[in-house]
Every structure is written in structure tokens, then in C-alpha cells.
Design a protein around this motif. Structure first.
Motif: not given
Length: 393
Positions: A78-81, A221-231
Motif C-alpha cells: 500500500n506504499g508508493m512503490l 490511512t493505516e494501510g498506507e502508513l504501513v506500506g510507506t514504512c515497509a518501503l
């Protein structure tokens, strides 16, 4: 040599195969990987900026409509990539408000302190693994402190990162896919809980900043924050670790360039760019074809996948003089290792900061560091790096 990403000999030295691909033409269908390979710099650079080719197709079609099987729900994607405009544009704007150049620069004293501590341990060790003793702990510590991961939990980050990155390899095995799913779920659950804690009890870290960032009423969103941190963990950590290991291996194989760098430490920023070009940690970047496209007279159908060969583009003689030679003072150096266009790496300033501090410190404090044993490459092609790099200190 043919393009053979599962062959250890190819992974160890893919550059002759890249040269052959560039010579044969601008685009090639590879049946074994089901990718259309693009080996030349000009084409890779252009296609990274062409919106007919994307990291995801789910903004325009379903898996079924693109003739692709369903895949697991990756919260870490759910991050930018793995998002495209307008979602990507919105996410990048929000994240850029929190992950700013001043925030990165504020990390410099801490990066230096961590690096000095690691070298203190190396200085009397006799021999050490530069990947395991320096590159990995430096990167994990910096990312952990940036995100706000507590010290007792930091040992979890490297295994999670390695597991998740398995999903980006070509045709991963069933075991690798299961590891990736498990790591994705565990890391996502951990970050979701951490973000909730930071909302309740804010601290001075990136997770807190991302929970607060807003623009015209919009938030992550929480999912986008998680995806961003994972990236940030995966892209920043894996790339920095591999450039450190690959880069020192390149310097040891080119003693004249190592001597030149030791004699003139002001070359370190240029040398870092050259080491990123010479043995780029991300060898191939994939893009989906959103509509039938003509590439130099070759029709590439909708639903196909491009393999943009960064490792080949960065050795293209049409752009780089003596491309197979390591030149720690190379200028200009327009390598594509951080990408281009919409998906240009947001973490590039942090990667450069870590690498410049790491190489400068080792050159200054361990001036006689030498190779102890020839290293082996990990059995992974897309994210390419050494298993370990044994040195005498």
C-alpha cells in the motif's frame, strides 16, 4: 552468456550477457521469465517516465482483465512503490511533508556515531564480515531510529526485510512466497500497532510524523502508513547494505581506485555514486504494459511485463565512457539506480548520507583494511548482493 537470473554464474557477473542484449537490440522477449527485457539506457530512462507502463495495473484493470492470477493481499504494497497516479501523487505529497531533506540531514551526527561504534568493534577484531558487522547493523539502526522502532524490537527488522523482498524476485519458490507472506503479515501487524501507540503517545520519529501529516483534510490511512514504512525499510535497508558490500568488493578488485580514494577522501561522494552505478543493487525494475505498445517496431501487448535492466543501462557505452571500468571520480554520472520519473526513490538522500558516512569512516579509520576471502553472491538476482565480505582490519 544468456540472460539466466537463476544461474549463480550469471548472478555473479551478468554484464557480458547485458552487453550481448544491448548489441542485439532494444527489446527482447524472454520466455523463461515471461518478461520483455529492455537493456539500453535511453530506453530504460524513457520508459520509467512513460505512463503507459506502470508498477501496478490495478488502477485500470483487475487481475482477471489483465490475464493474471489473483495474488495475496500485501498490506506492505500500500506504499508508493506499488501505486500509480493519482494515488501515488497523493501519497508522495503527504509522505514528503514528513520525510523531508532537513529530517534526513538531522540524522548525520547519529549515523556517524553509530558508524564509529561499529568501527570501534572492528578495530581489534582481526577479521570480520563487513556486511554482517557494519552494513546491516548500520542500516537497521538508522531505519529503526528514523521510524521509532524501540531497541528491543530492532532485531526483527532484518529478517522481515529479507523475507518481504523475496516477493520481488522472479518466480519465487513456494517456500520463499510463504516466507514473504509471513514476514509481510508480521511486519504489517507490528507497524499498525506502533502507529496506534504513536497516535496516543507521540514521539520525535517518522511514524509519529506520518500519523500527523495532513493536506487539505487528507491523511494517510493505516494501510498506507504501513506500506510507506515497509518501503522505507526494504528499499532503504536492502539497497544500502548491498551497495556497501558490492562497493567494497569492487574497490578490492580495483586496487588502483581504492588507492586513489584513500589518497583523496574528498572523492567519497563521487565514489559512492560510481559504486552505485558499477554494481547497482537493484538489477531489474518491472513495469506492467497498460496498453499495446510499439517499442522500436516491436509490439508489446497489454498485460505483458517489462524488465527494465538497470544493471545493463548503467553499463551502456552510449552514455558512460569505459562503462566496465570503475572510476571513483567519474563525472558526469547519470546512473539510473534510484530510478527516474514518478517513482524516483524518495529515500535517495538518506541512502547517500549513510553510504558517504560509511565509506569515509572506513577509509579514514581502517586505512589498511584488506580482503580476507573471495565472497559469494546471494542466490537472488533482482536485489543483488553478497552473502558476506570477509576483511582483515
Amino acid at each position: 552468456m544468456e540472460f539466466a537470473p537463476w544461474d549463480p554464474a550469471f548472478v555473479a557477473d551478468p554484464f557480458p550477457a547485458y552487453a550481448a542484449l544491448r548489441e542485439r537490440g532494444p527489446v527482447h522477449y524472454d520466455e523463461a521469465t515471461d518478461h520483455w527485457l529492455v537493456p539500453r539506457y535511453a530506453d530504460v530512462n524513457a520508459l520509467l517516465r512513460d505512463r503507459r507502463f506502470a508498477r501496478s495495473y490495478l488502477h485500470v484493470a483487475s487481475h482477471a482483465e489483465m490475464g493474471r492470477p489473483e495474488e495475496p493481499e500485501w498490506l506492505v504494497r500500500n506504499g508508493m512503490l506499488d501505486r500509480e497516479p493519482p494515488d501515488h501523487t497523493r501519497l508522495r505529497k503527504l509522505v514528503s511533508k514528513a520525510f523531508t531533506p532537513p529530517m534526513v540531514e538531522r540524522l548525520r551526527p547519529r549515523v556517524q556515531a553509530v558508524m564509529d561504534g561499529l568501527v570501534d568493534e572492528l578495530a581489534g577484531a582481526g577479521t570480520a564480515d563487513l556486511v554482517g558487522a557494519v552494513a546491516e547493523p548500520l542500516s537497521v539502526t538508522v531505519i529503526a531510529e528514523l521510524l521509532g522502532v524501540p531497541g528491543p524490537d530492532r532485531h526483527l527488522l532484518r529478517p522481515w526485510s529479507a523475507g518481504i523482498c523475496g516477493m520481488y524476485e522472479l518466480n519465487p519458490t513456494g517456500a520463499a512466497a510463504r516466507r514473504a507472506v509471513q514476514a509481510s503479515v508480521e511486519f504489517s501487524d507490528y507497524l499498525a500497532e506502533l502507529s496506534r501507540e504513536r497516535r496516543a503517545r507521540p514521539t520525535d520519529d517518522l511514524v509519529t510524523a506520518l500519523t500527523r501529516v495532513a493536506d487539505e483534510g487528507d491523511r494517510l490511512t493505516e494501510g498506507e502508513l504501513v506500506g510507506t514504512c515497509a518501503l522505507l525499510l526494504n528499499a532503504g535497508h536492502e539497497a544500502t547494505v548491498n551497495v556497501t558490500g558490492n562497493g567494497w568488493w569492487a574497490l578490492f578488485r580495483n586496487p588502483d581506485q581504492l588507492a586513489r580514494l584513500r589518497g583523496d577522501p574528498t572523492l567519497v561522494p563521487l565514489a559512492v555514486e560510481e559504486l552505485i552505478r558499477y554494481d547497482t543493487p537493484l538489477q531489474m525494475f518491472e513495469r506492467w504494459v497498460l496498453e499495446d505498445a510499439d517499442l522500436h517496431g516491436v509490439t508489446v501487448p497489454r498485460g505483458a511485463e517489462l524488465g527494465l535492466l538497470f544493471g545493463s543501462a548503467n553499463r551502456d557505452p552510449a552514455v558512460f565512457a569505459r562503462p566496465d571500468a570503475l572510476d571513483v571520480a567519474r563525472q558526469p554520472n547519470p546512473h539510473l539506480s534510484f530510478g527516474a520519473g514518478t517513482h524516483y526513490c524518495l529515500g535517495a538522500p538518506l541512502a547517500r548520507l549513510e553510504l558517504e558516512v560509511a565509506f569515509a569512516t572506513l577509509l579514514r579509520r581502517l586505512p589498511r583494511m584488506a580482503l580476507a576471502a573471495e565472497p559469494a553472491w546471494r542466490p537472488a538476482y533482482i536485489i543483488r548482493g553478497l552473502e558476506k565480505l570477509e576483511v582483515t582490519c
